[in-house]
Design a protein around this motif. Structure first.
Motif, PDB file in Angstrom:
ATOM      1  N   ALA A  34       0.807  -1.221   0.000  1.00  0.00           N
ATOM      2  CA  ALA A  34       0.000   0.000   0.000  1.00  0.00           C
ATOM      3  C   ALA A  34       0.838   1.269   0.000  1.00  0.00           C
ATOM      4  N   ILE A  35       2.153   1.140   0.142  1.00  0.00           N
ATOM      5  CA  ILE A  35       3.042   2.303   0.199  1.00  0.00           C
ATOM      6  C   ILE A  35       3.740   2.457  -1.147  1.00  0.00           C
ATOM      7  N   PRO A  36       3.715   3.672  -1.743  1.00  0.00           N
ATOM      8  CA  PRO A  36       2.998   4.863  -1.278  1.00  0.00           C
ATOM      9  C   PRO A  36       1.534   4.834  -1.717  1.00  0.00           C
ATOM     10  N   LEU A  37       0.674   5.377  -0.862  1.00  0.00           N
ATOM     11  CA  LEU A  37      -0.743   5.418  -1.184  1.00  0.00           C
ATOM     12  C   LEU A  37      -1.006   6.359  -2.361  1.00  0.00           C
ATOM     13  N   SER A  97      -6.051   8.414  -5.337  1.00  0.00           N
ATOM     14  CA  SER A  97      -6.696   9.148  -6.427  1.00  0.00           C
ATOM     15  C   SER A  97      -6.398   8.544  -7.800  1.00  0.00           C
ATOM     16  N   ASN A  98      -5.514   7.555  -7.820  1.00  0.00           N
ATOM     17  CA  ASN A  98      -5.115   6.915  -9.072  1.00  0.00           C
ATOM     18  C   ASN A  98      -5.875   5.603  -9.222  1.00  0.00           C
ATOM     19  N   ARG A  99      -6.791   5.541 -10.186  1.00  0.00           N
ATOM     20  CA  ARG A  99      -7.614   4.343 -10.355  1.00  0.00           C
ATOM     21  C   ARG A  99      -6.773   3.135 -10.781  1.00  0.00           C
ATOM     22  N   ASN A 100      -5.776   3.359 -11.618  1.00  0.00           N
ATOM     23  CA  ASN A 100      -4.928   2.244 -12.043  1.00  0.00           C
ATOM     24  C   ASN A 100      -4.172   1.654 -10.863  1.00  0.00           C
ATOM     25  N   TRP A 101      -3.713   2.520  -9.954  1.00  0.00           N
ATOM     26  CA  TRP A 101      -3.039   2.019  -8.747  1.00  0.00           C
ATOM     27  C   TRP A 101      -4.016   1.222  -7.899  1.00  0.00           C
ATOM     28  N   GLN A 102      -5.239   1.698  -7.758  1.00  0.00           N
ATOM     29  CA  GLN A 102      -6.245   0.975  -6.981  1.00  0.00           C
ATOM     30  C   GLN A 102      -6.521  -0.400  -7.577  1.00  0.00           C
ATOM     31  N   ILE A 103      -6.601  -0.464  -8.908  1.00  0.00           N
ATOM     32  CA  ILE A 103      -6.865  -1.749  -9.570  1.00  0.00           C
ATOM     33  C   ILE A 103      -5.704  -2.711  -9.345  1.00  0.00           C
ATOM     34  N   ASP A 104      -4.471  -2.227  -9.518  1.00  0.00           N
ATOM     35  CA  ASP A 104      -3.302  -3.086  -9.325  1.00  0.00           C
ATOM     36  C   ASP A 104      -3.202  -3.550  -7.874  1.00  0.00           C
ATOM     37  N   PHE A 105      -3.463  -2.640  -6.938  1.00  0.00           N
ATOM     38  CA  PHE A 105      -3.394  -2.997  -5.523  1.00  0.00           C
ATOM     39  C   PHE A 105      -4.450  -4.041  -5.178  1.00  0.00           C
TER      40      PHE A 105
END
Length: 267
Positions: free
Chosen positions: A31-34, A37-45
């Motif tokens: 989860a670091i760095p949070l 606001s980035n949807r692609n990061w949310q999907i990958d996470f």
């Protein structure tokens, strides 16, 4: 060495604790760095933690099995709520997390897919303009037969010299490309003598290029929609099943820890 129930219980609880702590630390570093606001990061996470979601579930199951062995071993110490209750609370929280990830992931996939399809449409519109510009350029060239003849003669010189341009020898692929250009220019010169035939050929060319572009656009959209559906079903279903497993273990464990009947003393 004789394997006793006490040793087995200890081994299960030790491995369970190690796996659980290691998995939670892994989640923390993922989860670091949070970048909420980035949807692609949310999907990958989401994809990553759901793929690893069975690991803490296995750890909790090992701990429950170890505690069960301890509870059913004569003359063992009474169960400690201070140790077991936090594990069941963590399990419940993980279940809530995976349950919340289902609608969040669906929303992110839907938005990213819609954005990608919009980009496909924008690229197609730009390419449509390029096709129109290309047709207009061909039309302008066709209205100047002298320029076409000059271009043909330049290419004929290169071809007749065996592909030699200012002392540099062209490779077979380059020579073939120049020959193809010469043939196309020759055809365009012939068409320039008949305006009606030229207009028909340009319209056919425009239609063919636009059809190819739209076919490619449709294929890209289908791939994007298929990929979005695959990710939605795979991650969404797995996350929901994990949430059920964690919540069942967590709430039943909390209920048993808080309200379970005390162990009867061994005779």
């Amino acid at each position: 060495m004789k394997i006793t129930t006490t040793f087995t219980s200890l081994a299960l609880k030790l491995v369970g604790v190690i796996i659980l702590v290691s998995a939670l630390i892994d989640y923390l570093f993922l989860a670091i760095p949070l970048q909420l606001s980035n949807r692609n990061w949310q999907i990958d996470f989401t994809n990553t933690i759901v793929d690893r979601g069975v690991v803490p579930l296995l750890a909790v199951s090992l701990l429950v099995l170890g505690w069960w062995i301890t509870d059913n071993t004569p003359n063992s110490a009474p169960p400690s709520k201070a140790v077991r209750l936090p594990v069941f609370i963590i399990s419940s929280l993980l279940g809530l997390l995976f349950l919340l990830l289902v609608p969040i992931h669906l929303s992110n996939i839907s938005n990213v897919s819609a954005q990608f399809i919009q980009e496909i449409d924008q690229r197609a519109s730009a390419q449509e303009e390029e096709i129109q510009g290309f047709i207009e350029q061909l039309d302008a060239i066709a209205r100047n037969p002298e320029q076409i003849q000059s271009e043909i003669e330049q290419r004929n010189q290169v071809i007749n010299s065996g592909g030699n341009i200012q002392g540099r020898q062209l490779n077979p692929e380059e020579l073939q490309a120049i020959t193809s250009q010469r043939d196309q220019l020759q055809e365009l010169l012939t068409l320039s003598q008949s305006p009606s035939d030229l207009e028909t050929r340009l319209e056919e060319t425009r239609t063919r290029l636009q059809t190819e572009l739209r076919d490619l656009q449709r294929q890209e959209k289908q791939r994007a929609q298929t990929q979005a559906l695959r990710q939605t079903l795979r991650t969404g279903i797995n996350s929901f099943m994990l949430s059920v497993g964690y919540i069942v273990l967590g709430w039943l464990g909390i209920k048993n820890s808080m309200y379970g009947s005390p162990r009867k003393p061994s005779s």
